[in-house]
Scaffold this motif. Structure first.
Motif, short mmCIF file in Angstrom:
data_model
loop_
_atom_site.label_atom_id
_atom_site.label_comp_id
_atom_site.label_asym_id
_atom_site.label_seq_id
_atom_site.Cartn_x
_atom_site.Cartn_y
_atom_site.Cartn_z
N MET A 1 0.84 -1.16 0.00
CA MET A 1 0.00 0.00 0.00
C MET A 1 0.90 1.24 0.00
SD MET A 1 -3.19 0.75 2.57
CE MET A 1 -3.99 -0.82 2.38
N GLU A 2 0.57 2.17 -0.81
CA GLU A 2 1.38 3.38 -0.90
C GLU A 2 1.03 4.34 0.23
OE1 GLU A 2 1.04 5.22 -4.69
OE2 GLU A 2 1.51 3.39 -5.75
N LYS A 3 1.97 5.25 0.51
CA LYS A 3 1.78 6.22 1.58
C LYS A 3 0.53 7.07 1.35
CE LYS A 3 4.11 9.81 4.16
NZ LYS A 3 5.32 10.59 4.35
N GLN A 4 0.30 7.53 0.14
CA GLN A 4 -0.86 8.37 -0.17
C GLN A 4 -2.16 7.60 0.07
OE1 GLN A 4 -0.90 11.61 -0.72
NE2 GLN A 4 -3.11 11.55 -0.75
N GLU A 5 -2.19 6.33 -0.29
CA GLU A 5 -3.39 5.52 -0.07
C GLU A 5 -3.65 5.37 1.44
OE1 GLU A 5 -5.27 1.18 -1.21
OE2 GLU A 5 -3.32 1.75 -2.00
N ASN A 6 -2.59 5.20 2.22
CA ASN A 6 -2.74 5.13 3.67
C ASN A 6 -3.34 6.42 4.23
OD1 ASN A 6 -1.66 2.57 3.78
ND2 ASN A 6 0.40 3.27 4.31
N LEU A 7 -2.87 7.55 3.73
CA LEU A 7 -3.38 8.83 4.19
C LEU A 7 -4.85 9.01 3.81
CD1 LEU A 7 -0.34 11.18 3.41
CD2 LEU A 7 -1.11 10.35 5.65
N ASN A 8 -5.24 8.54 2.65
CA ASN A 8 -6.64 8.63 2.24
C ASN A 8 -7.53 7.78 3.14
OD1 ASN A 8 -6.08 10.37 0.15
ND2 ASN A 8 -5.95 8.76 -1.38
N ILE A 9 -7.07 6.60 3.48
CA ILE A 9 -7.84 5.72 4.36
C ILE A 9 -7.90 6.31 5.77
CG2 ILE A 9 -7.84 3.46 5.51
CD1 ILE A 9 -6.80 2.28 2.89
N ALA A 10 -6.79 6.81 6.27
CA ALA A 10 -6.74 7.36 7.62
C ALA A 10 -7.63 8.60 7.74
CB ALA A 10 -5.31 7.71 8.00
N GLY A 11 -7.79 9.34 6.68
CA GLY A 11 -8.60 10.55 6.71
C GLY A 11 -10.06 10.32 6.39
N ARG A 12 -10.42 9.09 6.07
CA ARG A 12 -11.79 8.76 5.68
C ARG A 12 -12.72 8.83 6.87
NH1 ARG A 12 -16.23 6.78 4.37
NH2 ARG A 12 -16.63 5.22 2.78
N GLN A 13 -13.87 9.47 6.71
CA GLN A 13 -14.87 9.57 7.77
C GLN A 13 -16.15 8.88 7.34
OE1 GLN A 13 -15.42 13.66 8.77
NE2 GLN A 13 -13.34 13.91 9.53
N TYR A 14 -16.97 8.57 8.32
CA TYR A 14 -18.26 7.94 8.06
C TYR A 14 -19.12 8.80 7.16
CZ TYR A 14 -23.15 6.87 8.86
OH TYR A 14 -24.47 6.62 8.68
N ASN A 15 -19.82 8.15 6.26
CA ASN A 15 -20.78 8.80 5.38
C ASN A 15 -22.03 7.92 5.39
OD1 ASN A 15 -22.28 9.44 2.94
ND2 ASN A 15 -20.48 10.65 2.36
N PRO A 16 -23.23 8.49 5.49
CA PRO A 16 -24.44 7.66 5.52
C PRO A 16 -24.54 6.66 4.37
CG PRO A 16 -25.00 9.91 6.07
CD PRO A 16 -23.54 9.91 5.65
N SER A 17 -23.94 6.97 3.25
CA SER A 17 -23.98 6.04 2.12
C SER A 17 -23.11 4.80 2.36
CB SER A 17 -23.55 6.74 0.83
OG SER A 17 -22.19 7.14 0.92
N ASP A 18 -22.32 4.79 3.44
CA ASP A 18 -21.50 3.62 3.74
C ASP A 18 -22.35 2.38 4.00
OD1 ASP A 18 -19.07 4.91 3.44
OD2 ASP A 18 -18.93 5.47 5.55
N TYR A 19 -23.58 2.57 4.46
CA TYR A 19 -24.47 1.42 4.68
C TYR A 19 -24.80 0.71 3.37
CZ TYR A 19 -25.27 2.49 9.59
OH TYR A 19 -25.11 2.69 10.93
N ASP A 20 -24.73 1.43 2.25
CA ASP A 20 -25.08 0.85 0.95
C ASP A 20 -23.87 0.36 0.16
OD1 ASP A 20 -27.75 1.51 1.47
OD2 ASP A 20 -27.47 3.53 0.64
N ARG A 21 -22.68 0.66 0.64
CA ARG A 21 -21.46 0.26 -0.09
C ARG A 21 -21.01 -1.12 0.34
NH1 ARG A 21 -18.33 6.01 0.44
NH2 ARG A 21 -19.71 7.16 -0.92
N SER A 22 -20.24 -1.76 -0.53
CA SER A 22 -19.81 -3.13 -0.25
C SER A 22 -18.32 -3.26 0.06
CB SER A 22 -20.17 -4.04 -1.43
OG SER A 22 -19.52 -3.57 -2.60
N THR A 23 -17.62 -2.14 0.18
CA THR A 23 -16.19 -2.23 0.50
C THR A 23 -16.01 -2.50 1.98
OG1 THR A 23 -15.91 0.12 0.98
CG2 THR A 23 -15.64 -0.57 -1.34
N PHE A 24 -14.88 -3.09 2.33
CA PHE A 24 -14.59 -3.40 3.73
C PHE A 24 -14.56 -2.13 4.57
CE2 PHE A 24 -11.56 -3.75 7.21
CZ PHE A 24 -12.16 -4.75 7.95
N LEU A 25 -13.91 -1.09 4.08
CA LEU A 25 -13.79 0.15 4.84
C LEU A 25 -15.16 0.78 5.09
CD1 LEU A 25 -12.05 2.27 6.22
CD2 LEU A 25 -11.75 3.38 3.99
N ALA A 26 -16.00 0.85 4.08
CA ALA A 26 -17.34 1.43 4.24
C ALA A 26 -18.16 0.61 5.22
CB ALA A 26 -18.05 1.51 2.89
#
Length: 65
Positions: A1-26
């Protein structure tokens, strides 16, 4: 995993649409949000929190009398 991708994941916040997404993070964010929300609202309707031993704990002096 690249450093930029790590920063994007670390900065990710909850969004109501996460209930409808199928990714692990959501899915993880939606589950965590639900758990925090449940813990936050526990006991706020009647002013009493459930104790692990089964006895209710009044949140204010007024409810304990």
């Amino acid at each position: 995993m690249e450093k930029q991708e790590n920063l994007n994941i670390a900065g990710r916040q909850y969004n109501p649409s996460d209930y409808d997404r199928s990714t692990f993070l959501a899915s993880a964010l939606a589950t965590t949000h639900e758990q925090v929300r449940d813990a936050y609202v526990e006991g706020t309707v009647d002013g009493v929190m459930d104790d692990v031993s089964g006895k209710d704990i009044p949140l204010s002096r007024q409810n304990s009398e």
